[in-house]
Design a protein around this motif. Sequence first.
Motif, mmCIF file in Angstrom:
data_model
loop_
_atom_site.group_PDB
_atom_site.id
_atom_site.type_symbol
_atom_site.label_atom_id
_atom_site.label_comp_id
_atom_site.label_asym_id
_atom_site.label_seq_id
_atom_site.Cartn_x
_atom_site.Cartn_y
_atom_site.Cartn_z
ATOM 1 N N PRO A 101 46.740 35.876 -35.741
ATOM 2 C CA PRO A 101 45.704 35.500 -34.795
ATOM 3 C C PRO A 101 45.822 34.061 -34.019
ATOM 4 C CG PRO A 101 44.852 35.298 -37.057
ATOM 5 C CD PRO A 101 46.037 36.000 -37.190
ATOM 6 N N CYS A 102 46.268 33.008 -34.973
ATOM 7 C CA CYS A 102 46.107 31.629 -34.493
ATOM 8 C C CYS A 102 47.295 31.260 -33.312
ATOM 9 C CB CYS A 102 46.480 30.776 -35.531
ATOM 10 S SG CYS A 102 45.176 30.257 -36.433
ATOM 11 N N ARG A 104 48.349 33.313 -31.040
ATOM 12 C CA ARG A 104 47.935 33.749 -29.618
ATOM 13 C C ARG A 104 47.501 32.780 -28.776
ATOM 14 N NH1 ARG A 104 44.689 38.638 -29.768
ATOM 15 N NH2 ARG A 104 43.028 37.029 -30.043
ATOM 16 N N VAL A 105 46.621 31.715 -29.293
ATOM 17 C CA VAL A 105 46.270 30.658 -28.250
ATOM 18 C C VAL A 105 47.124 29.511 -28.257
ATOM 19 C CG1 VAL A 105 44.046 31.160 -28.554
ATOM 20 C CG2 VAL A 105 45.129 29.674 -30.356
ATOM 21 N N PRO A 108 46.193 22.931 -26.103
ATOM 22 C CA PRO A 108 45.500 22.004 -27.040
ATOM 23 C C PRO A 108 44.480 22.929 -27.961
ATOM 24 C CG PRO A 108 44.686 21.939 -24.894
ATOM 25 C CD PRO A 108 46.015 22.580 -24.903
ATOM 26 N N TYR A 109 44.164 24.543 -27.191
ATOM 27 C CA TYR A 109 43.494 24.976 -28.066
ATOM 28 C C TYR A 109 44.023 25.386 -29.636
ATOM 29 C CZ TYR A 109 41.431 25.981 -23.477
ATOM 30 O OH TYR A 109 40.830 25.760 -22.243
ATOM 31 N N ILE A 112 43.415 22.371 -32.050
ATOM 32 C CA ILE A 112 41.970 22.349 -32.433
ATOM 33 C C ILE A 112 41.664 23.577 -33.177
ATOM 34 C CG2 ILE A 112 39.404 21.963 -31.703
ATOM 35 C CD1 ILE A 112 41.131 19.721 -30.977
ATOM 36 N N LEU A 113 42.236 24.657 -33.011
ATOM 37 C CA LEU A 113 41.920 25.904 -33.632
ATOM 38 C C LEU A 113 42.514 25.744 -35.211
ATOM 39 C CD1 LEU A 113 40.967 28.985 -34.364
ATOM 40 C CD2 LEU A 113 43.031 29.566 -33.209
ATOM 41 N N PHE A 115 43.102 23.037 -36.693
ATOM 42 C CA PHE A 115 42.187 21.935 -37.275
ATOM 43 C C PHE A 115 40.980 22.551 -38.099
ATOM 44 C CE2 PHE A 115 38.917 18.861 -37.223
ATOM 45 C CZ PHE A 115 39.566 17.979 -38.213
ATOM 46 N N GLY A 116 40.571 23.427 -37.074
ATOM 47 C CA GLY A 116 39.140 24.041 -37.547
ATOM 48 C C GLY A 116 39.560 24.931 -38.629
ATOM 49 N N LEU A 117 40.752 25.486 -38.682
ATOM 50 C CA LEU A 117 41.242 26.257 -39.911
ATOM 51 C C LEU A 117 41.273 25.663 -41.059
ATOM 52 C CD1 LEU A 117 41.657 29.369 -39.762
ATOM 53 C CD2 LEU A 117 44.038 28.574 -39.897
ATOM 54 N N GLN A 119 39.856 22.766 -41.900
ATOM 55 C CA GLN A 119 38.498 22.325 -42.426
ATOM 56 C C GLN A 119 37.546 23.479 -42.910
ATOM 57 O OE1 GLN A 119 39.077 18.853 -42.233
ATOM 58 N NE2 GLN A 119 36.683 18.965 -41.580
ATOM 59 N N ALA A 120 37.888 24.691 -42.475
ATOM 60 C CA ALA A 120 37.129 26.013 -42.954
ATOM 61 C C ALA A 120 37.768 25.977 -44.465
ATOM 62 C CB ALA A 120 37.458 26.964 -42.115
ATOM 63 N N PRO A 228 41.277 15.449 -43.355
ATOM 64 C CA PRO A 228 41.902 15.806 -42.375
ATOM 65 C C PRO A 228 42.821 14.633 -41.842
ATOM 66 C CG PRO A 228 39.639 15.433 -42.162
ATOM 67 C CD PRO A 228 39.979 15.745 -43.655
ATOM 68 N N ILE B 111 36.048 23.132 -26.559
ATOM 69 C CA ILE B 111 36.893 24.210 -26.728
ATOM 70 C C ILE B 111 36.368 25.417 -26.659
ATOM 71 C CG2 ILE B 111 38.691 25.285 -28.041
ATOM 72 C CD1 ILE B 111 39.812 22.743 -27.300
ATOM 73 N N TYR B 149 32.699 26.423 -39.095
ATOM 74 C CA TYR B 149 34.050 26.594 -38.728
ATOM 75 C C TYR B 149 34.457 28.014 -38.380
ATOM 76 C CZ TYR B 149 34.959 21.579 -38.998
ATOM 77 O OH TYR B 149 35.103 20.530 -38.680
ATOM 78 N N PHE B 152 33.338 28.965 -35.016
ATOM 79 C CA PHE B 152 34.237 28.480 -34.124
ATOM 80 C C PHE B 152 35.683 29.221 -33.999
ATOM 81 C CE2 PHE B 152 38.048 25.359 -34.194
ATOM 82 C CZ PHE B 152 38.083 25.176 -32.760
ATOM 83 N N ILE B 153 35.943 29.572 -35.423
ATOM 84 C CA ILE B 153 37.343 30.312 -35.227
ATOM 85 C C ILE B 153 36.961 31.536 -34.507
ATOM 86 C CG2 ILE B 153 39.169 31.317 -36.814
ATOM 87 C CD1 ILE B 153 38.633 29.044 -38.686
ATOM 88 N N LEU B 157 38.939 32.987 -31.198
ATOM 89 C CA LEU B 157 39.827 34.356 -31.202
ATOM 90 C C LEU B 157 39.371 35.162 -30.089
ATOM 91 C CD1 LEU B 157 40.556 34.735 -35.060
ATOM 92 C CD2 LEU B 157 42.039 33.744 -33.059
#
Lengths: 307, 167
Positions: A101-102, A104-105, A108-109, A112-113, A115-117, A119-120, A228, B111, B149, B152-153, B157
């Motif tokens: 999934p990641c 596909r973007v 910069p998206y 950040i994605l 990074f968010g992952l 953190q999750a 991070p 974003i 998060y 956000f994810i 997606l």
Amino acid sequence: MHEKRLLLPFIVILAIVLGIAPLIASAYLLHLLITIMAFVTLVESWNIFSGNTGYILLGSAAFYGIGGYATATLWPILPIYVIIVVAGIVSAVVAFAVGYPCLRVRGPYFSILTFGLSQAIMAVVDFWQARLGSRGIMIKAYDTSIVYYLIMIVTSTTLLTTYLIRKSRFGVGLVAIKDDEDAAQACGVNTTLYKITAFAICAFYSGMAGALTVARLSYVDPSSIFNPMVSFQTAIMAIFGGTNLLLGPTIGAILLTSVQEILFGPTYVYYYSIMLAVIVIALVMFFPYGISESILQLTRKPRPQTN
Amino acid sequence: MRGYSYLSSVVTFFDITILFNQILSVIIGLGIIVSVHYLLRRTWIGRGIRLVIQDRMAAELVGVNADRVNLYCFVLGFILAGVSGTLLSFTAVMTPFIGLPYTLIGLIVIIIGGIGSVAGTLIGAVTLGLAETVGVYLTSPSLRTIILYLVFIILVLIRPKGIMARK
């Protein structure tokens, strides 16, 4: 050819010096070398994925942390040699799962994605750790020289992998993705497979680095191993070193880790952060395209004048 | 580390009780969003900014000083960040390290909303804030970061270029 003949004796001497280091070096120096090599591993594995494909990964801490937690959970039942391989494999499996999934973007998206992952993942581990009723996990203290030799093997394997990938068809495909992903796909490169494979290789080595870091510290907690800042530092070191030369990120990692370590000494302990920030800003201003680009410019022969 | 509380008189609407400074920061925030929108859409500078975003070279050809526009954007961004810090100090305890979480949330909101869209930023911020608050209310406070998060994810997606992205 000339450079390669110089390089081989250099590698041999470096290997001998690093190989006998545990016999002669002080414990402090040994720990410093382990830290530097852990960062070299992280940065070169970042280079395998981001340096080649141009997708800037800001989630190294996720794989680093997963590797670290693998050590923390598996140490009572498995020897450390097996644990680091398992840690790498677990990280790679996670990378396979989130990679589809990641990836596909783009642009910069993606940064950040990821990074968010990371953190999750940190939040999930933190939640699980709190359920266990503790802030972190203490593990047994491994012999420093064993950890040292293991991280030496892992680091040299990472460097070798980076080199082999650069030389291979696979590496050419990855660079094609960086230049123009749609064109690469049109030429018959299976871009999704290539990206996910590179992502998993990157995660594999990052996880090993994390596993060995935890073995060195003999303590792990979510906010320090999934910090991070690890992701940011990895990206900064690699970009600062320059990704267009094989050893560029390595130089960046060694330089920045050493500067950090020297500044953290007793003399400057109060101004440590300020001086580090000023030095990093100054270095980036002097080498805006990375150290390796400056080295290349120095060694490159001046172009012959045409008229 | 310092905590002040000022303008903290209690205001009661019907049966909702709320602090005056919280209402004030919402009002100022909305005012800023409206004025930034006005600046970008209706003024000379805003037209220059949008032009440089669309095509820097073409903008320079028709006489926009792109470097100066970049400087204006940079300064404007820092002014707004400073104002939001002031609004935050109404309610939060200030430390030198308070910046990082807000920087990250800021990035995430941009974003989600779509880079370059003021309305998208507003929608993104409200979506994320609501999802976090409602999620914590429905489950448990220890899941707060996970919910944030995850939302956000999932949003990235579903809509990789942001909620308000142009096709």
